[in-house]
Scaffold this active site. Structure first.
Site, short mmCIF file in Angstrom:
data_model
loop_
_atom_site.label_atom_id
_atom_site.label_comp_id
_atom_site.label_asym_id
_atom_site.label_seq_id
_atom_site.Cartn_x
_atom_site.Cartn_y
_atom_site.Cartn_z
N ARG A 1 -10.66 2.50 77.83
CA ARG A 1 -9.93 3.58 78.49
C ARG A 1 -8.58 3.09 79.02
O ARG A 1 -7.66 3.87 79.19
CB ARG A 1 -10.74 4.08 79.70
CG ARG A 1 -11.90 4.97 79.36
CD ARG A 1 -12.80 5.18 80.58
NE ARG A 1 -12.15 5.84 81.71
CZ ARG A 1 -12.06 7.16 81.86
NH1 ARG A 1 -12.56 7.96 80.94
NH2 ARG A 1 -11.48 7.68 82.92
N ARG B 1 -0.41 -3.12 77.25
CA ARG B 1 0.89 -3.01 76.58
C ARG B 1 1.79 -4.20 76.90
O ARG B 1 1.65 -4.81 77.96
CB ARG B 1 1.58 -1.68 76.86
CG ARG B 1 1.72 -1.24 78.25
CD ARG B 1 2.57 0.04 78.32
NE ARG B 1 1.77 1.26 78.36
CZ ARG B 1 1.36 1.85 79.47
NH1 ARG B 1 1.66 1.34 80.64
NH2 ARG B 1 0.65 2.95 79.42
N ARG C 1 -24.12 7.19 88.32
CA ARG C 1 -23.59 6.47 89.48
C ARG C 1 -23.14 7.50 90.49
O ARG C 1 -22.58 8.55 90.14
CB ARG C 1 -22.39 5.60 89.08
CG ARG C 1 -22.74 4.50 88.15
CD ARG C 1 -23.63 3.44 88.77
NE ARG C 1 -22.93 2.60 89.72
CZ ARG C 1 -23.56 1.73 90.50
NH1 ARG C 1 -24.89 1.61 90.47
NH2 ARG C 1 -22.88 0.96 91.33
N ARG D 1 -11.93 0.82 95.57
CA ARG D 1 -10.50 1.12 95.71
C ARG D 1 -10.21 1.85 97.01
O ARG D 1 -11.12 2.42 97.62
CB ARG D 1 -9.99 1.92 94.52
CG ARG D 1 -10.82 3.12 94.15
CD ARG D 1 -10.39 3.71 92.79
NE ARG D 1 -11.29 4.77 92.37
CZ ARG D 1 -11.25 5.38 91.20
NH1 ARG D 1 -10.36 5.03 90.30
NH2 ARG D 1 -12.11 6.33 90.90
N GLU E 1 -13.65 3.86 98.58
CA GLU E 1 -14.63 4.40 97.64
C GLU E 1 -15.70 3.35 97.35
O GLU E 1 -15.37 2.24 96.91
CB GLU E 1 -13.87 4.76 96.36
CG GLU E 1 -14.61 5.68 95.45
CD GLU E 1 -13.71 6.14 94.30
OE1 GLU E 1 -12.60 6.63 94.53
OE2 GLU E 1 -14.12 5.94 93.14
N TYR F 1 -18.59 10.85 79.70
CA TYR F 1 -17.56 10.36 80.62
C TYR F 1 -16.25 11.10 80.33
O TYR F 1 -15.28 10.53 79.86
CB TYR F 1 -17.41 8.85 80.37
CG TYR F 1 -16.65 8.03 81.38
CD1 TYR F 1 -16.03 8.57 82.48
CD2 TYR F 1 -16.57 6.65 81.21
CE1 TYR F 1 -15.34 7.78 83.38
CE2 TYR F 1 -15.89 5.85 82.10
CZ TYR F 1 -15.28 6.42 83.18
OH TYR F 1 -14.59 5.62 84.06
N ASP G 1 -12.79 13.21 80.97
CA ASP G 1 -11.70 13.45 81.91
C ASP G 1 -11.46 14.95 81.99
O ASP G 1 -11.96 15.72 81.16
CB ASP G 1 -10.43 12.74 81.44
CG ASP G 1 -10.41 11.28 81.87
OD1 ASP G 1 -10.99 10.97 82.93
OD2 ASP G 1 -9.82 10.46 81.16
#
Ligand code: FAD
Ligand code: UDP
Length: 371
Positions: free
Chosen positions: A178, A182, A255, A286, A306, A354, A356
């Site tokens: 995901r 680069r 989860r 995070r 979190e 999963y 988005d």
């Protein structure tokens, strides 16, 4: 004259006012169908719901950044609310040292001092030669093959094992794919053409989608499914698929997350919307500082830590755990779901995917074509 053949009050009962349910309801209404949408939470929007604290839109169920490559989906959401130009550029904190994400020339410089793409590639190649595998079979092997051992150990392993509560060797490789990799100095977390946050928060998107649709909140469909089923010709279900079938083949793993909010008497707590804590020893994954999603200028700030843990009954399921064991179990439920055309299953929990947000919207639009 009344239509005596019509025995249902609604064409569609939609279980779940998240994005899947809301988009489906919107499209059904456009086609002249009568919908009732129910949700067991006391608000609409599902996981995109924002709570206003100190004038700041707090993403109550975790940071949500909209991104897509599909102009149709971008235009679709922008018809309800304009999106701002927010670009997600999270920072990782490993043992007090900061690294840019996703993995890019800034990260490589911070990790190794490499300054050119060739230097960075040589460093990664050297580590892949030494520690890589021919056919990566799990998240650990995939990550090492992509970015080498140093980045894996400092920025991936601890975060991933906290997030998923499993060894990185027991997780599917696709999860790490995901993240972009680069060889430019570009900290944009996504490669997609379009990205942003609704100006004024996600609730405006939901309100736009649900305009004119009957909504009942605080209602658990599964507690009274016979009477709900009798109300509508078709039922769109966006909750956990295993729960729908009374977990007859066993429970799927999810989860769950716990969010700890703090309000601080300062304008700017961490200088970024998202900072990941990638070492295992720090219990949260995070810290989100919500005002930065909308370039907020409020005097105070709200942050959220979190924490991730295994889902158990009564908690909110957030992430499907798409390992082989669960995917096999899901297939059995899917076969049952496909066998009865009164019910339409869609969304992250009912498709055990999963997804988005843009993918959920795409899936709901596709499903609604058959209306
Ligand atoms: P949900 O939003 O989960 O909605 C399902 C609804 O169904 C819920 O409101 C639930 O209460 C209701 N429901 C379930 N069972 C019943 C029942 N029996 N009776 C009544 N109601 C019921 N996506 C992105 O694109 N970008 C991001 O940055 C991003 N960040 C994320 C961060 C986190 C922490 C999480 C958990 C997800 C994130 N996502 C992100 C994914 C995004 O949240 C989902 O793709 C999307 O919200 C899924 O929509 P949905 O309608 O399938 O599910
Ligand atoms: N990940 C990581 N380190 C990070 C951020 C992400 O190892 O600092 C891994 C982790 O396994 C995570 C996956 O990459 O589950 C996908 O990250 P993403 O940010 O897409 O997760 P989500 O938005 O779903 O929470």
């Amino acid at each position: 004259m009344a239509d005596v053949t019509k025995k249902y009050t609604y064409d569609y009962l939609i279980v779940g006012a998240g994005l899947f349910g809301s988009v489906f309801a919107h499209e059904a209404k456009k086609k002249g169908k009568k919908c009732l949408i129910v949700d067991r939470r006391n608000h609409t929007g599902g996981n995109t719901f924002c709570e206003n604290i100190e004038g700041i839109n707090v993403h109550k169920y975790g940071a949500h950044i909209f991104h897509t490559n599909d102009k149709k989906i971008w235009d679709y959401v922008n018809q309800f609310v304009p999106f701002n130009r927010y670009t997600n550029s999270p920072v990782a904190n490993f043992k007090g040292k900061l690294y840019n994400l996703p993995f890019n020339m800034n990260t490589f410089y911070q990790m190794w001092g490499t300054k050119t793409p060739n230097e960075a590639k040589a460093k990664i190649d050297e580590q892949v030669q030494e520690f890589g595998t021919d056919r990566p079979m799990n998240l650990e092997e995939q990550a090492i093959n992509l970015v080498g051992k140093d980045i894996y150990e400092k920025l991936i392993k601890g975060y991933t094992e906290k997030q998923w509560g499993r060894k990185a060797t027991e997780l599917p490789a696709f999860i790490i794919k995901r993240l972009p990799l680069r060889f430019t100095y570009d900290n944009n977390y996504f490669n997609d053409k379009y990205q942003g946050i609704p100006e004024g928060g996600y609730n405006l998107l939901t309100e736009g989608l649900l305009e004119g649709i009957e909504v009942r909140l605080g209602i658990d469909y599964l507690q009274d499914r016979e009477s709900f089923d009798s109300l509508a010709e078709k039922v769109v279900y966006t909750g956990n698929i295993d729960e729908f079938f009374n977990c007859q083949f066993g429970q799927l793993d999810y989860r769950t997350l716990r969010f700890e909010n703090e309000t601080h008497e300062m304008e700017n707590y961490q200088g970024n919307a998202v900072i990941n804590y990638t070492e295992y020893e720090i219990p949260y994954t995070r810290i989100i500082e919500h005002k930065h999603f909308e370039f907020g200028k409020q005097k105070k700030t709200v942050i959220t830590k979190e924490f991730s843990s295994e889902w158990e009954n009564g908690a909110e399921p957030y992430y499907p755990v798409n390992n082989d064991k669960n995917n096999e179990l899901y297939k059995k439920y899917k076969a049952l779901a496909d066998a009865d055309d009164k019910y339409i299953f869609g969304g992250r929990l009912a498709e055990y995917k999963y997804y988005d947000m843009h993918q959920v919207i795409g899936a709901a639009l596709k499903k609604s074509e058959s209306i």
